[in-house]
Design a protein around this motif. Structure first.
Motif, mmCIF file in Angstrom:
data_model
loop_
_atom_site.group_PDB
_atom_site.id
_atom_site.type_symbol
_atom_site.label_atom_id
_atom_site.label_comp_id
_atom_site.label_asym_id
_atom_site.label_seq_id
_atom_site.Cartn_x
_atom_site.Cartn_y
_atom_site.Cartn_z
ATOM 1 N N THR A 142 -6.618 4.519 5.629
ATOM 2 C CA THR A 142 -5.873 3.867 6.476
ATOM 3 C C THR A 142 -6.868 3.173 7.575
ATOM 4 O O THR A 142 -7.689 4.042 7.963
ATOM 5 N N PRO B 294 1.020 -1.279 0.028
ATOM 6 C CA PRO B 294 -0.070 -0.156 0.090
ATOM 7 C C PRO B 294 0.938 1.252 -0.083
ATOM 8 O O PRO B 294 1.761 1.278 0.658
ATOM 9 N N ARG B 295 0.489 2.404 -0.586
ATOM 10 C CA ARG B 295 1.055 3.717 -0.576
ATOM 11 C C ARG B 295 0.208 4.649 0.139
ATOM 12 O O ARG B 295 -1.072 4.648 -0.316
ATOM 13 N N ASN B 296 0.813 5.390 0.819
ATOM 14 C CA ASN B 296 0.015 6.256 1.932
ATOM 15 C C ASN B 296 0.149 7.696 1.164
ATOM 16 O O ASN B 296 0.946 8.178 0.592
ATOM 17 N N ARG C 34 -2.920 -0.250 -3.561
ATOM 18 C CA ARG C 34 -2.228 -1.444 -3.737
ATOM 19 C C ARG C 34 -2.665 -1.953 -5.087
ATOM 20 O O ARG C 34 -3.684 -1.637 -5.647
ATOM 21 N N GLU D 104 -4.311 4.851 0.975
ATOM 22 C CA GLU D 104 -3.561 3.761 0.702
ATOM 23 C C GLU D 104 -3.915 3.279 -0.668
ATOM 24 O O GLU D 104 -5.204 3.214 -1.200
#
Length: 274
Positions: free
Chosen positions: A101, A2-4, A90, A88
């Motif tokens: 989140t 995942p990227r925040n 993915r 997030e």
């Protein structure tokens, strides 16, 4: 993975409210200035405004009241809001998904929708340079010795040899060797010689001095020695060793083995220079 993507923070909300309050304060100041200017303009009209209508007078009173209210305006920033949750992203085998989140993952876009058709096959690349030969591997372990094979059957008894004929044949061979040697000796690189072995008792040894013809220039020669003639069925004479003494002589050690003493045998020596 995942990227925040961080949401707005409390500090960012507070700064936004302060900016809005400042903008409102500036607008109020501008409105007050406009009202002041309008009042001044009305006052400056003086006597020319004496005959204005009741509606105009009422408007002037409203402008004056608005100007007075603007002087009392106080803007106070409100409390900071809750910070937003990060976003997030993915990738699964079928789609790109997103969530805040701690939330539930949801499809954002299917991979099939953003995947183009397969490209054309590229040309085959040039052959690479062959690699260097690797180092030789270590030798493998030695194998076990095989089992001994069965003993063969005993052969038939041989016909007794005519020892005199064998001796004569060996003598002839020796003479032939000497003849060939004589022809090659002209080059100065080959010489030969023979000498008679005296009668020896069983197990006895002796040194026979063999002269070389033609004599070679020095002792830097390679020699070979053998016994010819004098063969007896009950005895044998063999060469044990030899020593090059000079270019004209070789000493040969012989030994008698068997039952009886032997005699009439000869030592033949051939010597060559490099």
């Amino acid at each position: 993975m995942p990227r925040n993507f961080a949401g707005p923070s409390a500090g960012a909300d507070s700064g936004s409210v302060r900016a809005q309050a400042a903008a409102a304060q500036a607008a109020a100041v501008g409105a007050r200035e406009m009202a002041t200017q309008a009042k001044q303009a009305t006052d400056s009209m003086g006597e020319s405004m004496a005959g204005m209508s009741a509606a105009q007078q009422q408007l002037q009173a409203q402008v004056a009241a608005l100007s007075a209210r603007l002087d009392t305006v106080q803007l106070t920033p409100g409390p900071a809001g809750d910070p937003g949750r990060s976003v997030e992203l993915r990738t699964t085998s079928t789609a790109v998904q997103w969530r805040q989140t701690g939330g539930v993952w949801a499809d954002l876009v299917a991979l099939a929708a953003i995947t183009g058709p397969a490209g054309e096959k590229g040309d085959t690349g040039a052959a690479g340079t062959p690699g260097s030969t690797g180092a030789a591997g270590a030798a493998g372990p030695k194998g076990d010795t095989g089992a001994t094979g069965p003993q063969g059957a005993q052969g038939p008894a041989g016909t007794p040899a005519d020892m005199s004929r064998v001796a004569a044949l060996e003598t002839s061979v020796a003479s032939l060797i000497l003849s060939v040697t004589a022809l090659q000796a002209a080059s100065g690189k080959l010489a030969a010689g023979q000498a008679t072995i005296p009668a020896l008792l069983l197990g006895a040894t002796t040194t026979v001095q063999v002269p070389l013809k033609p004599a070679l220039p020095d002792s830097n020669v390679t020699a070979a020695a053998l016994v010819v003639g004098g063969v007896n069925v009950l005895s044998t004479v063999g060469v044990q060793s030899w020593t090059v003494v000079s270019g004209s002589r070789v000493d040969v050690v012989v030994k008698a083995t068997g039952v009886l003493s032997a005699g009439a045998a000869q030592v033949l020596v051939i010597a060559t220079r490099p």
